[in-house]
Design a protein around this motif. Structure first.
Motif, short mmCIF file in Angstrom:
data_model
loop_
_atom_site.label_atom_id
_atom_site.label_comp_id
_atom_site.label_asym_id
_atom_site.label_seq_id
_atom_site.Cartn_x
_atom_site.Cartn_y
_atom_site.Cartn_z
N ASP A 1 23.46 -22.37 29.46
CA ASP A 1 23.86 -23.59 28.75
C ASP A 1 22.63 -24.29 28.19
O ASP A 1 21.93 -23.71 27.38
CB ASP A 1 24.68 -24.50 29.67
N ASP A 2 22.35 -25.52 28.64
CA ASP A 2 21.22 -26.28 28.08
C ASP A 2 20.00 -26.28 28.98
O ASP A 2 19.11 -27.12 28.86
CB ASP A 2 21.66 -27.72 27.80
N HIS A 3 19.92 -25.34 29.94
CA HIS A 3 18.78 -25.26 30.84
C HIS A 3 18.49 -23.79 31.16
O HIS A 3 19.08 -22.90 30.56
CB HIS A 3 19.04 -26.07 32.12
N TYR A 4 17.59 -23.56 32.09
CA TYR A 4 17.23 -22.21 32.50
C TYR A 4 17.36 -22.09 34.01
O TYR A 4 17.09 -23.04 34.74
CB TYR A 4 15.78 -21.87 32.09
N ILE A 5 17.77 -20.92 34.46
CA ILE A 5 17.84 -20.62 35.88
C ILE A 5 16.68 -19.68 36.19
O ILE A 5 16.52 -18.65 35.54
CB ILE A 5 19.17 -19.94 36.24
N ALA A 6 15.88 -20.05 37.17
CA ALA A 6 14.75 -19.22 37.58
C ALA A 6 15.00 -18.78 39.02
O ALA A 6 15.43 -19.59 39.85
CB ALA A 6 13.45 -20.00 37.48
N PHE A 7 14.76 -17.50 39.31
CA PHE A 7 14.98 -17.00 40.66
C PHE A 7 14.10 -15.80 40.95
O PHE A 7 13.52 -15.21 40.06
CB PHE A 7 16.46 -16.64 40.87
N CYS A 8 14.04 -15.45 42.24
CA CYS A 8 13.24 -14.32 42.69
C CYS A 8 14.13 -13.35 43.45
O CYS A 8 15.11 -13.76 44.08
CB CYS A 8 12.13 -14.83 43.61
N THR A 9 13.79 -12.08 43.42
CA THR A 9 14.57 -11.07 44.13
C THR A 9 14.47 -11.22 45.64
O THR A 9 15.28 -10.62 46.35
CB THR A 9 14.14 -9.64 43.74
N CYS A 10 13.54 -12.02 46.14
CA CYS A 10 13.44 -12.21 47.58
C CYS A 10 14.64 -12.97 48.13
O CYS A 10 14.95 -12.90 49.31
CB CYS A 10 12.16 -12.94 47.95
N GLY A 11 15.33 -13.72 47.24
CA GLY A 11 16.48 -14.49 47.67
C GLY A 11 16.15 -15.82 48.30
O GLY A 11 17.03 -16.58 48.68
N ARG A 12 14.87 -16.13 48.42
CA ARG A 12 14.45 -17.38 49.05
C ARG A 12 14.00 -18.44 48.05
O ARG A 12 13.60 -19.53 48.44
CB ARG A 12 13.32 -17.11 50.03
N TRP A 13 14.04 -18.12 46.76
CA TRP A 13 13.57 -19.07 45.76
C TRP A 13 14.47 -19.03 44.54
O TRP A 13 14.74 -17.96 43.99
CB TRP A 13 12.13 -18.74 45.34
N HIS A 14 14.96 -20.19 44.15
CA HIS A 14 15.70 -20.34 42.89
C HIS A 14 15.68 -21.81 42.50
O HIS A 14 15.57 -22.70 43.35
CB HIS A 14 17.13 -19.82 42.99
N THR A 15 15.73 -22.05 41.21
CA THR A 15 15.68 -23.42 40.70
C THR A 15 16.24 -23.44 39.29
O THR A 15 16.49 -22.40 38.69
CB THR A 15 14.24 -23.97 40.73
#
Length: 69
Positions: free
Chosen positions: A33-47
């Motif tokens: 939508d109007d933002h970005y999803i950032a994440f890691c394959t470790c599963g412990r980090w997303h924002t």
């Protein structure tokens, strides 16, 4: 000007990285939508971030913290 394999093969890349969950093998910054999803394959980090560049900066910081730990 592509600095990420996600521009070329996003589905295949994310699928293969999901299989290695638990490790910081890859981070992704994807538009939503109007933002970005950032994440890691470790599963412990997303924002979520307002810009792609901010997401990339945070992903690099996550990787650096993981390497240092």
């Amino acid at each position: 000007m592509s600095d990420s394999v996600l521009y070329d093969l996003p589905g295949e890349f994310v699928s293969s990285m999901a299989e290695s969950s638990g490790y910081c093998d890859a981070q992704a910054v994807l538009p939503k939508d109007d933002h970005y999803i950032a994440f890691c394959t470790c599963g412990r980090w997303h924002t979520t971030t307002p810009t792609r560049d901010e997401g990339l900066t945070l992903a690099r910081a996550h990787t650096a913290e993981t390497d240092a730990g």
